[in-house]
Design a protein around this motif. Structure first.
Motif, PDB file in Angstrom:
ATOM      1  N   GLY A   1     -23.507  15.461  24.301  1.00 41.52           N
ATOM      2  CA  GLY A   1     -22.925  14.171  24.733  1.00 41.52           C
ATOM      3  C   GLY A   1     -22.596  13.399  23.581  1.00 41.52           C
ATOM      4  N   ARG A   2     -23.322  13.740  22.507  1.00 42.35           N
ATOM      5  CA  ARG A   2     -22.962  12.881  21.213  1.00 42.35           C
ATOM      6  C   ARG A   2     -21.896  13.494  20.355  1.00 42.35           C
ATOM      7  NH1 ARG A   2     -26.419  12.077  16.004  1.00 42.35           N
ATOM      8  NH2 ARG A   2     -25.228  10.296  15.138  1.00 42.35           N
ATOM      9  N   CYS A   3     -22.198  14.975  20.099  1.00 33.26           N
ATOM     10  CA  CYS A   3     -21.439  15.579  19.092  1.00 33.26           C
ATOM     11  C   CYS A   3     -20.402  16.681  19.653  1.00 33.26           C
ATOM     12  CB  CYS A   3     -22.346  16.332  17.945  1.00 33.26           C
ATOM     13  SG  CYS A   3     -22.872  17.737  18.696  1.00 33.26           S
ATOM     14  N   GLY A   4     -20.422  16.662  20.956  1.00 32.67           N
ATOM     15  CA  GLY A   4     -19.518  17.868  21.568  1.00 32.67           C
ATOM     16  C   GLY A   4     -19.938  19.221  21.494  1.00 32.67           C
ATOM     17  N   GLY A   5     -20.944  19.583  20.526  1.00 31.72           N
ATOM     18  CA  GLY A   5     -21.363  20.841  20.394  1.00 31.72           C
ATOM     19  C   GLY A   5     -21.626  21.866  21.675  1.00 31.72           C
ATOM     20  N   HIS A   6     -21.439  22.960  21.788  1.00 35.47           N
ATOM     21  CA  HIS A   6     -21.620  23.745  22.703  1.00 35.47           C
ATOM     22  C   HIS A   6     -23.039  24.263  22.919  1.00 35.47           C
ATOM     23  CE1 HIS A   6     -20.956  27.406  25.605  1.00 35.47           C
ATOM     24  NE2 HIS A   6     -21.659  27.877  24.573  1.00 35.47           N
ATOM     25  N   LEU A   7     -23.504  23.736  24.204  1.00 38.49           N
ATOM     26  CA  LEU A   7     -25.010  24.093  24.589  1.00 38.49           C
ATOM     27  C   LEU A   7     -25.267  25.397  25.136  1.00 38.49           C
ATOM     28  CD1 LEU A   7     -25.985  20.472  25.371  1.00 38.49           C
ATOM     29  CD2 LEU A   7     -26.439  21.530  23.254  1.00 38.49           C
ATOM     30  N   GLY A   8     -24.335  25.583  26.281  1.00 41.45           N
ATOM     31  CA  GLY A   8     -24.395  26.877  27.115  1.00 41.45           C
ATOM     32  C   GLY A   8     -23.537  26.575  28.480  1.00 41.45           C
ATOM     33  N   HIS A   9     -23.851  26.537  29.649  1.00 41.86           N
ATOM     34  CA  HIS A   9     -23.444  26.482  30.995  1.00 41.86           C
ATOM     35  C   HIS A   9     -24.316  25.811  31.792  1.00 41.86           C
ATOM     36  CE1 HIS A   9     -20.778  29.229  28.928  1.00 41.86           C
ATOM     37  NE2 HIS A   9     -19.819  28.712  29.556  1.00 41.86           N
ATOM     38  N   ARG A  10     -23.622  25.209  33.009  1.00 41.35           N
ATOM     39  CA  ARG A  10     -24.630  24.698  34.122  1.00 41.35           C
ATOM     40  C   ARG A  10     -24.078  25.523  35.212  1.00 41.35           C
ATOM     41  NH1 ARG A  10     -24.916  18.477  36.000  1.00 41.35           N
ATOM     42  NH2 ARG A  10     -22.788  18.875  36.708  1.00 41.35           N
ATOM     43  N   PHE A  11     -25.117  25.773  36.043  1.00 38.14           N
ATOM     44  CA  PHE A  11     -24.816  26.526  37.258  1.00 38.14           C
ATOM     45  C   PHE A  11     -25.717  25.686  38.455  1.00 38.14           C
ATOM     46  CE2 PHE A  11     -24.952  29.638  33.711  1.00 38.14           C
ATOM     47  CZ  PHE A  11     -23.627  30.030  33.861  1.00 38.14           C
ATOM     48  N   ASP A  12     -25.141  25.988  39.809  1.00 39.50           N
ATOM     49  CA  ASP A  12     -25.699  25.216  40.876  1.00 39.50           C
ATOM     50  C   ASP A  12     -26.740  26.252  41.591  1.00 39.50           C
ATOM     51  OD1 ASP A  12     -24.116  27.169  42.080  1.00 39.50           O
ATOM     52  OD2 ASP A  12     -22.705  25.911  42.968  1.00 39.50           O
ATOM     53  N   ASP A  13     -27.172  26.909  40.929  1.00 36.77           N
ATOM     54  CA  ASP A  13     -28.468  28.021  41.543  1.00 36.77           C
ATOM     55  C   ASP A  13     -29.905  27.728  40.920  1.00 36.77           C
ATOM     56  OD1 ASP A  13     -28.049  28.748  38.904  1.00 36.77           O
ATOM     57  OD2 ASP A  13     -27.740  30.877  39.579  1.00 36.77           O
ATOM     58  N   GLY A  14     -30.142  26.452  40.608  1.00 33.64           N
ATOM     59  CA  GLY A  14     -31.207  25.988  40.117  1.00 33.64           C
ATOM     60  C   GLY A  14     -32.350  25.673  41.065  1.00 33.64           C
ATOM     61  N   PRO A  15     -33.640  25.145  40.525  1.00 34.27           N
ATOM     62  CA  PRO A  15     -34.775  24.938  41.784  1.00 34.27           C
ATOM     63  C   PRO A  15     -34.409  23.238  42.149  1.00 34.27           C
ATOM     64  CG  PRO A  15     -35.369  24.760  39.633  1.00 34.27           C
ATOM     65  CD  PRO A  15     -34.016  25.115  39.489  1.00 34.27           C
ATOM     66  N   PRO A  16     -35.006  22.990  43.164  1.00 39.29           N
ATOM     67  CA  PRO A  16     -35.078  21.299  44.029  1.00 39.29           C
ATOM     68  C   PRO A  16     -35.864  20.654  42.671  1.00 39.29           C
ATOM     69  CG  PRO A  16     -35.937  22.830  45.143  1.00 39.29           C
ATOM     70  CD  PRO A  16     -35.700  23.895  44.184  1.00 39.29           C
ATOM     71  N   PRO A  17     -35.447  19.267  42.446  1.00 43.14           N
ATOM     72  CA  PRO A  17     -34.691  18.468  43.137  1.00 43.14           C
ATOM     73  C   PRO A  17     -33.034  18.458  42.888  1.00 43.14           C
ATOM     74  CG  PRO A  17     -35.648  17.237  41.607  1.00 43.14           C
ATOM     75  CD  PRO A  17     -36.027  18.541  41.345  1.00 43.14           C
ATOM     76  N   THR A  18     -32.709  19.084  41.901  1.00 37.84           N
ATOM     77  CA  THR A  18     -31.162  18.976  41.716  1.00 37.84           C
ATOM     78  C   THR A  18     -30.520  20.396  42.005  1.00 37.84           C
ATOM     79  OG1 THR A  18     -31.542  20.115  39.472  1.00 37.84           O
ATOM     80  CG2 THR A  18     -31.856  17.630  39.607  1.00 37.84           C
ATOM     81  N   ASN A  19     -31.177  21.309  42.174  1.00 35.75           N
ATOM     82  CA  ASN A  19     -30.596  22.750  42.253  1.00 35.75           C
ATOM     83  C   ASN A  19     -29.675  23.183  41.366  1.00 35.75           C
ATOM     84  OD1 ASN A  19     -31.873  22.743  44.934  1.00 35.75           O
ATOM     85  ND2 ASN A  19     -30.491  21.747  45.754  1.00 35.75           N
ATOM     86  N   MET A  20     -29.892  22.474  40.182  1.00 35.12           N
ATOM     87  CA  MET A  20     -28.710  22.934  38.960  1.00 35.12           C
ATOM     88  C   MET A  20     -29.680  23.573  37.727  1.00 35.12           C
ATOM     89  SD  MET A  20     -26.066  21.627  39.092  1.00 35.12           S
ATOM     90  CE  MET A  20     -25.031  20.683  40.141  1.00 35.12           C
TER      91      MET A  20
END
Ligand code: FE
Length: 179
Positions: free
Chosen positions: A143-162
């Protein structure tokens, strides 16, 4: 004689273990200091967003960090330094030092990359639609430098499932034991 030999080996192993731990802490501190000296954009406290060209990043980042974070490469699964670590601490952006994740939001994933279910706050990680390689994915960027970190998927664990699937190289980890 045998007993003396066994004792000597044990003492040697214990000494090496203890040295190894202190060397790890020392290495982390030294790495952080080196990065702050060589990279003027690196800070754990400055939250102002950065607009720095790739040409400039190339001068201040180690080549492996540059390849992943500015050219959006991906490290090979199960090869990164953080994919299976459970040490408590904080994860920062390897390019700019922005605080991204706490270890309390990290979880064991079989994907081979360090995985988190939650970012530190709403500004720490931002997202862009990624349609490369014939896939539709959500790219995660610092969020500060715009550098690529990876990806976000919606198959994670609770409470966010991300599942924030991150490149270890894009992360700078500071254990709680390091001041
Ligand atoms: Fe960053």
């Amino acid at each position: 004689m045998k007993l003396i030999a066994v004792c000597s080996v044990l003492i040697l192993l214990l000494t090496q273990c203890s040295n190894s731990n202190s060397q790890t802490a020392q290495t982390v501190t030294t790495t952080k200091q080196t990065m702050e000296t060589k990279n003027p954009y690196y800070s754990h406290t400055d939250t102002n967003t950065l607009d720095v060209s790739n040409d400039e990043w190339k001068k201040v980042l180690p080549d492996d960090v540059y390849q992943i974070m500015r050219l959006k490469q991906t490290e090979r699964a199960f090869t990164g330094k953080y994919w299976e670590t459970e040490t408590q601490g904080n994860y920062y952006c390897a390019s700019c030092g922005n605080h991204l994740f706490k270890s309390t939001s990290k979880f064991s994933s079989s994907c081979g990359w360090p995985s988190f279910f939650e970012q530190l706050n709403s500004k720490s990680v931002v997202f862009e639609r990624d349609t490369s390689y014939g896939m539709i994915r959500e790219e995660a960027l610092c969020g500060r430098c715009g550098g690529h970190l990876g990806h976000r998927f919606d198959d994670g664990p609770p409470p966010t499932n991300m599942r924030y699937c991150m490149n270890s190289i894009a992360l700078d980890f500071v254990p709680d034991t390091v001041k």
